[in-house]
Scaffold this active site. Structure first.
Site, PDB file in Angstrom:
ATOM      1  N   LYS A   1      51.261  36.249  51.984  1.00 17.82           N
ATOM      2  CA  LYS A   1      51.623  34.859  52.299  1.00 17.82           C
ATOM      3  C   LYS A   1      52.227  34.127  51.101  1.00 17.82           C
ATOM      4  O   LYS A   1      53.246  33.477  51.224  1.00 17.82           O
ATOM      5  CB  LYS A   1      50.387  34.053  52.748  1.00 17.82           C
ATOM      6  CG  LYS A   1      49.798  34.482  54.058  1.00 17.82           C
ATOM      7  CD  LYS A   1      48.687  33.524  54.487  1.00 17.82           C
ATOM      8  CE  LYS A   1      47.532  33.438  53.507  1.00 17.82           C
ATOM      9  NZ  LYS A   1      46.722  34.657  53.407  1.00 17.82           N
TER      10      LYS A   1
ATOM     11  N   ARG B   1      42.582  26.362  57.529  1.00 19.18           N
ATOM     12  CA  ARG B   1      41.830  27.604  57.592  1.00 19.18           C
ATOM     13  C   ARG B   1      40.669  27.515  58.569  1.00 19.18           C
ATOM     14  O   ARG B   1      40.009  28.511  58.814  1.00 19.18           O
ATOM     15  CB  ARG B   1      41.255  27.917  56.216  1.00 19.18           C
ATOM     16  CG  ARG B   1      42.040  28.968  55.416  1.00 19.18           C
ATOM     17  CD  ARG B   1      41.377  29.049  54.063  1.00 19.18           C
ATOM     18  NE  ARG B   1      41.567  30.292  53.371  1.00 19.18           N
ATOM     19  CZ  ARG B   1      42.521  30.524  52.476  1.00 19.18           C
ATOM     20  NH1 ARG B   1      43.419  29.614  52.225  1.00 19.18           N
ATOM     21  NH2 ARG B   1      42.566  31.675  51.841  1.00 19.18           N
TER      22      ARG B   1
ATOM     23  N   ARG C   1      46.262  43.908  43.364  1.00 16.54           N
ATOM     24  CA  ARG C   1      46.498  42.590  42.780  1.00 16.54           C
ATOM     25  C   ARG C   1      45.400  42.246  41.783  1.00 16.54           C
ATOM     26  O   ARG C   1      45.653  41.594  40.768  1.00 16.54           O
ATOM     27  CB  ARG C   1      46.557  41.543  43.899  1.00 16.54           C
ATOM     28  CG  ARG C   1      46.905  40.159  43.419  1.00 16.54           C
ATOM     29  CD  ARG C   1      47.220  39.230  44.566  1.00 16.54           C
ATOM     30  NE  ARG C   1      46.020  38.766  45.221  1.00 16.54           N
ATOM     31  CZ  ARG C   1      46.008  38.040  46.342  1.00 16.54           C
ATOM     32  NH1 ARG C   1      47.136  37.763  46.955  1.00 16.54           N
ATOM     33  NH2 ARG C   1      44.890  37.634  46.860  1.00 16.54           N
TER      34      ARG C   1
ATOM     35  N   ARG D   1      42.858  37.890  39.185  1.00 13.28           N
ATOM     36  CA  ARG D   1      42.228  36.781  39.917  1.00 13.28           C
ATOM     37  C   ARG D   1      40.736  37.061  40.045  1.00 13.28           C
ATOM     38  O   ARG D   1      40.343  38.151  40.427  1.00 13.28           O
ATOM     39  CB  ARG D   1      42.840  36.671  41.326  1.00 13.28           C
ATOM     40  CG  ARG D   1      43.879  35.599  41.430  1.00 13.28           C
ATOM     41  CD  ARG D   1      44.511  35.548  42.789  1.00 13.28           C
ATOM     42  NE  ARG D   1      43.593  35.152  43.854  1.00 13.28           N
ATOM     43  CZ  ARG D   1      43.999  34.759  45.050  1.00 13.28           C
ATOM     44  NH1 ARG D   1      45.282  34.701  45.328  1.00 13.28           N
ATOM     45  NH2 ARG D   1      43.132  34.424  45.976  1.00 13.28           N
TER      46      ARG D   1
ATOM     47  N   ARG E   1      36.155  37.534  51.736  1.00  9.30           N
ATOM     48  CA  ARG E   1      37.325  36.739  52.145  1.00  9.30           C
ATOM     49  C   ARG E   1      37.916  37.243  53.456  1.00  9.30           C
ATOM     50  O   ARG E   1      38.380  36.455  54.285  1.00  9.30           O
ATOM     51  CB  ARG E   1      38.365  36.737  51.018  1.00  9.30           C
ATOM     52  CG  ARG E   1      37.926  35.797  49.878  1.00  9.30           C
ATOM     53  CD  ARG E   1      38.681  36.037  48.593  1.00  9.30           C
ATOM     54  NE  ARG E   1      40.100  35.929  48.767  1.00  9.30           N
ATOM     55  CZ  ARG E   1      40.981  36.678  48.119  1.00  9.30           C
ATOM     56  NH1 ARG E   1      40.581  37.591  47.249  1.00  9.30           N
ATOM     57  NH2 ARG E   1      42.251  36.515  48.339  1.00  9.30           N
TER      58      ARG E   1
END
Ligand code: AMP
Length: 186
Positions: free
Chosen positions: A13, A88, A127, A133, A144
């Site tokens: 996204k 969300r 990632r 992160r 998540r």
């Protein structure tokens, strides 16, 4: 154009939002990015939001709603925007409806990126290594994905009923996906 981009964590996204927004000459607004910046800058909002981000949980609406309202009040959103990461929850859908109603505008489309589950986990772990992160550890990723399917996926039904959904395959090269999205919007 006023757009949302949706899809599970790892669907691409953020990457797509930036490129699509650039091509459409509208701002890409990522609530996750705004939150991470606040955490980094150790603002009051950042200090409140941090523990939720680190666990992979949703930041409470009291924190998010005002933040989004303020961002959508900025003049650069007058001719459109691409929202990434908001809404969300069903409650946030209502908040967005209210914000837009107050401005007398409507959403044009809701883009959904579809990616296989195995690919999602592979991308998220990749990632984690490249971006560092703090919410890309295996345990938090699992959380998540769970939060997404429990709280966010139901929103697709809401927007489908409104006739706004545009579903695009999110697998393949970044540019291919961007072209697919732009073609779907044309
Ligand atoms: P993202 O960058 O969109 O994956 O968001 C990263 C994290 O920020 C999420 O796991 C949540 O903790 C938080 N977050 C981002 N957007 C929202 C939102 N609309 N509502 C609640 N929490 C959010």
């Amino acid at each position: 154009m006023r757009l949302l981009i949706m899809g599970p964590p790892g669907a691409g996204k953020g990457t797509q939002a930036k490129e699509i927004a650039r091509r459409l000459e509208i701002p890409a607004i990522s609530t996750g990015e705004i939150l991470r910046k606040n955490v980094e800058d150790q603002t009051l909002l950042g200090r409140e939001a941090r523990r939720y981000l680190d666990r992979g949980d949703l930041v409470p609406d009291e924190i998010i709603n005002g933040m989004v309202r303020a961002r959508l009040d900025e003049p650069d959103t007058r001719h459109g925007f691409l929202l990434d990461g908001f809404p969300r929850t069903l409650a946030q859908v209502e908040t967005l409806d209210n914000i837009l109603a107050d401005e007398g505008v409507k959403l044009d489309r809701v883009l959904v990126l579809k990616v296989d589950n195995d690919e999602l986990v592979r991308r998220l772990l990749g990632r984690a290594e490249s971006d560092g992160r703090t919410d890309d550890t295996e345990e938090v990723i699992r959380r998540r994905l769970e939060v997404y399917s429990e709280q966010t996926e139901p929103l697709l039904g809401v927007y489908a009923q409104r006739g706004l959904l545009v579903i695009v395959k999110g697998m393949g090269e970044v540019d291919e996906v961007t072209e697919r999205v732009l073609a779907a919007l044309a």
